[in-house]
Design a protein around this motif. Structure first.
Motif, PDB file in Angstrom:
ATOM      1  N   TYR A 121       0.676  -1.340   0.402  1.00  0.00           N
ATOM      2  CA  TYR A 121      -0.119   0.027   0.362  1.00  0.00           C
ATOM      3  C   TYR A 121       0.933   1.028   0.164  1.00  0.00           C
ATOM      4  N   LEU A 122       2.020   1.245  -0.631  1.00  0.00           N
ATOM      5  CA  LEU A 122       2.321   2.603  -0.104  1.00  0.00           C
ATOM      6  C   LEU A 122       3.614   2.224  -1.620  1.00  0.00           C
ATOM      7  N   THR A 123       3.066   3.998  -2.099  1.00  0.00           N
ATOM      8  CA  THR A 123       4.615   3.919  -3.604  1.00  0.00           C
ATOM      9  C   THR A 123       4.876   5.170  -3.312  1.00  0.00           C
ATOM     10  N   LYS A 124       6.546   5.416  -4.316  1.00  0.00           N
ATOM     11  CA  LYS A 124       7.402   6.192  -4.134  1.00  0.00           C
ATOM     12  C   LYS A 124       6.455   7.485  -4.637  1.00  0.00           C
ATOM     13  N   GLY A 125       6.854   8.996  -4.345  1.00  0.00           N
ATOM     14  CA  GLY A 125       5.860   9.591  -4.768  1.00  0.00           C
ATOM     15  C   GLY A 125       6.562  11.393  -4.385  1.00  0.00           C
ATOM     16  N   GLU A 126       6.306  12.430  -4.551  1.00  0.00           N
ATOM     17  CA  GLU A 126       5.614  13.241  -4.234  1.00  0.00           C
ATOM     18  C   GLU A 126       4.700  14.103  -3.111  1.00  0.00           C
ATOM     19  N   TYR A 127       5.194  14.371  -1.927  1.00  0.00           N
ATOM     20  CA  TYR A 127       4.027  15.251  -1.285  1.00  0.00           C
ATOM     21  C   TYR A 127       3.991  16.426  -1.816  1.00  0.00           C
ATOM     22  N   ALA A 128       2.809  17.263  -1.294  1.00  0.00           N
ATOM     23  CA  ALA A 128       2.791  18.445  -1.936  1.00  0.00           C
ATOM     24  C   ALA A 128       3.809  19.483  -1.294  1.00  0.00           C
ATOM     25  N   ALA A 129       4.041  20.800  -2.068  1.00  0.00           N
ATOM     26  CA  ALA A 129       5.140  21.989  -2.158  1.00  0.00           C
ATOM     27  C   ALA A 129       4.798  21.861  -0.265  1.00  0.00           C
ATOM     28  N   ASP A 130       6.331  23.039   0.785  1.00  0.00           N
ATOM     29  CA  ASP A 130       5.456  23.430   1.644  1.00  0.00           C
ATOM     30  C   ASP A 130       7.069  24.767   1.069  1.00  0.00           C
ATOM     31  N   LEU A 131       6.786  25.601   2.207  1.00  0.00           N
ATOM     32  CA  LEU A 131       8.205  26.675   2.352  1.00  0.00           C
ATOM     33  C   LEU A 131       9.671  25.985   2.004  1.00  0.00           C
ATOM     34  N   THR A 132       9.782  24.860   2.829  1.00  0.00           N
ATOM     35  CA  THR A 132      11.276  24.973   2.553  1.00  0.00           C
ATOM     36  C   THR A 132      11.670  23.848   2.058  1.00  0.00           C
ATOM     37  N   ASN A 133      10.503  22.983   1.108  1.00  0.00           N
ATOM     38  CA  ASN A 133      11.402  22.093   0.221  1.00  0.00           C
ATOM     39  C   ASN A 133       9.739  21.972  -0.782  1.00  0.00           C
ATOM     40  N   PRO A 134       9.732  22.514  -2.003  1.00  0.00           N
ATOM     41  CA  PRO A 134       8.877  22.797  -2.990  1.00  0.00           C
ATOM     42  C   PRO A 134       8.312  21.464  -3.542  1.00  0.00           C
ATOM     43  N   LYS A 135       9.041  20.258  -3.971  1.00  0.00           N
ATOM     44  CA  LYS A 135       8.491  18.963  -4.205  1.00  0.00           C
ATOM     45  C   LYS A 135       9.190  17.695  -2.873  1.00  0.00           C
ATOM     46  N   PRO A 136       9.360  17.627  -2.178  1.00  0.00           N
ATOM     47  CA  PRO A 136       9.673  16.811  -0.992  1.00  0.00           C
ATOM     48  C   PRO A 136       8.949  15.796  -1.298  1.00  0.00           C
ATOM     49  N   ARG A 192      14.904   4.099  -0.799  1.00  0.00           N
ATOM     50  CA  ARG A 192      14.146   5.020  -0.299  1.00  0.00           C
ATOM     51  C   ARG A 192      15.036   6.093   0.540  1.00  0.00           C
ATOM     52  N   GLN A 193      15.851   6.308   0.847  1.00  0.00           N
ATOM     53  CA  GLN A 193      16.228   7.063   1.874  1.00  0.00           C
ATOM     54  C   GLN A 193      15.876   8.649   1.647  1.00  0.00           C
ATOM     55  N   ASP A 194      15.947   9.349   0.856  1.00  0.00           N
ATOM     56  CA  ASP A 194      15.136  10.086   0.615  1.00  0.00           C
ATOM     57  C   ASP A 194      13.320  10.509   1.036  1.00  0.00           C
ATOM     58  N   GLU A 195      13.152   9.473   0.328  1.00  0.00           N
ATOM     59  CA  GLU A 195      11.652   9.601   0.515  1.00  0.00           C
ATOM     60  C   GLU A 195      10.937   9.421   2.071  1.00  0.00           C
ATOM     61  N   ILE A 196      11.985   9.160   2.922  1.00  0.00           N
ATOM     62  CA  ILE A 196      11.584   8.715   4.163  1.00  0.00           C
ATOM     63  C   ILE A 196      12.177   9.873   5.308  1.00  0.00           C
ATOM     64  N   ALA A 197      13.343  10.751   4.707  1.00  0.00           N
ATOM     65  CA  ALA A 197      14.189  11.494   4.851  1.00  0.00           C
ATOM     66  C   ALA A 197      12.894  12.369   5.815  1.00  0.00           C
ATOM     67  N   HIS A 198      11.700  12.882   5.712  1.00  0.00           N
ATOM     68  CA  HIS A 198      11.143  14.008   6.537  1.00  0.00           C
ATOM     69  C   HIS A 198      10.004  12.854   7.496  1.00  0.00           C
ATOM     70  N   GLY A 199       9.938  11.756   7.542  1.00  0.00           N
ATOM     71  CA  GLY A 199       8.993  11.242   8.047  1.00  0.00           C
ATOM     72  C   GLY A 199       8.472   9.743   7.324  1.00  0.00           C
ATOM     73  N   LEU A 200       8.236   8.718   7.649  1.00  0.00           N
ATOM     74  CA  LEU A 200       8.270   7.599   6.927  1.00  0.00           C
ATOM     75  C   LEU A 200       7.055   7.311   6.482  1.00  0.00           C
ATOM     76  N   LEU A 201       5.987   7.714   6.573  1.00  0.00           N
ATOM     77  CA  LEU A 201       4.443   7.506   5.580  1.00  0.00           C
ATOM     78  C   LEU A 201       4.069   9.060   5.325  1.00  0.00           C
ATOM     79  N   SER A 202       3.448   9.524   4.193  1.00  0.00           N
ATOM     80  CA  SER A 202       2.756  10.594   4.019  1.00  0.00           C
ATOM     81  C   SER A 202       1.611   9.989   3.355  1.00  0.00           C
ATOM     82  N   PHE A 203       0.447  10.928   3.547  1.00  0.00           N
ATOM     83  CA  PHE A 203      -0.329  10.824   2.426  1.00  0.00           C
ATOM     84  C   PHE A 203      -0.717  12.128   2.145  1.00  0.00           C
ATOM     85  N   ASP A 204      -1.462  12.157   1.063  1.00  0.00           N
ATOM     86  CA  ASP A 204      -1.291  13.260   0.521  1.00  0.00           C
ATOM     87  C   ASP A 204      -2.370  12.973  -1.204  1.00  0.00           C
TER      88      ASP A 204
END
Length: 161
Positions: free
Chosen positions: A46-61, A89-101
């Protein structure tokens, strides 16, 4: 004269059909059963690599995105982010293990009073962020083997109407 009769007959049939629909409402769609999670292995499909929505410090984490659904823990789960699964997947989990977007999406995690334990030397927050129409996190404990800087559970949570 025949055209008028067919027209009136058609209108009466349409009104009768609408009347019947009102008497016998459509049954609601049955909900999908919860997704049983007994280990982190059960969560991987149920996990896929992707991009989380833009934030001020990292436009497309980059992020490890969780698919919409209802998840239920069946027992305690241990996660070591030094595991081979996370090697690419180290770049994908740098700011948190999971994301939902998903602005229209919904998900829930019922921990059933179980806990997710992060083992090993590297620690990350459980969620980088949650952007959803609706979400629920309940009856869930998160435990870290070491110290964690910043937030421990969710970096940001945004609901969309």
């Amino acid at each position: 004269m025949y055209k008028k009769r067919y027209f009136i007959h058609g209108l009466l049939c349409a009104f009768f059909a609408l009347f019947l629909i009102g008497l016998f409402p459509q049954q609601a769609k049955a909900e999908d059963p919860p997704i049983a999670i007994s280990s982190f292995e059960d969560l991987k499909p149920y996990l896929t690599k992707g991009e989380y929505a833009a934030d001020l410090t990292n436009p497309k984490p980059k992020a490890l995105l969780l698919k919409a659904g209802k998840y239920e823990l069946q027992n305690d789960i241990s996660i070591d982010v030094s595991d081979a699964y996370f090697a690419d997947r180290q770049d994908e989990i740098a700011h948190g293990l999971l994301s939902f977007d998903d602005k229209q999406g919904e998900f829930s995690i019922n921990g059933n009073n179980h806990k997710i334990s992060f083992t090993g030397t590297k620690q990350v927050p459980l969620f980088q962020g949650i952007r959803a129409h609706a979400f629920t996190l309940e009856n869930l404990q998160v435990e870290y083997a070491g110290s964690l800087k910043g937030y421990g559970l969710v970096g940001e949570a945004i609901l969309f109407a």
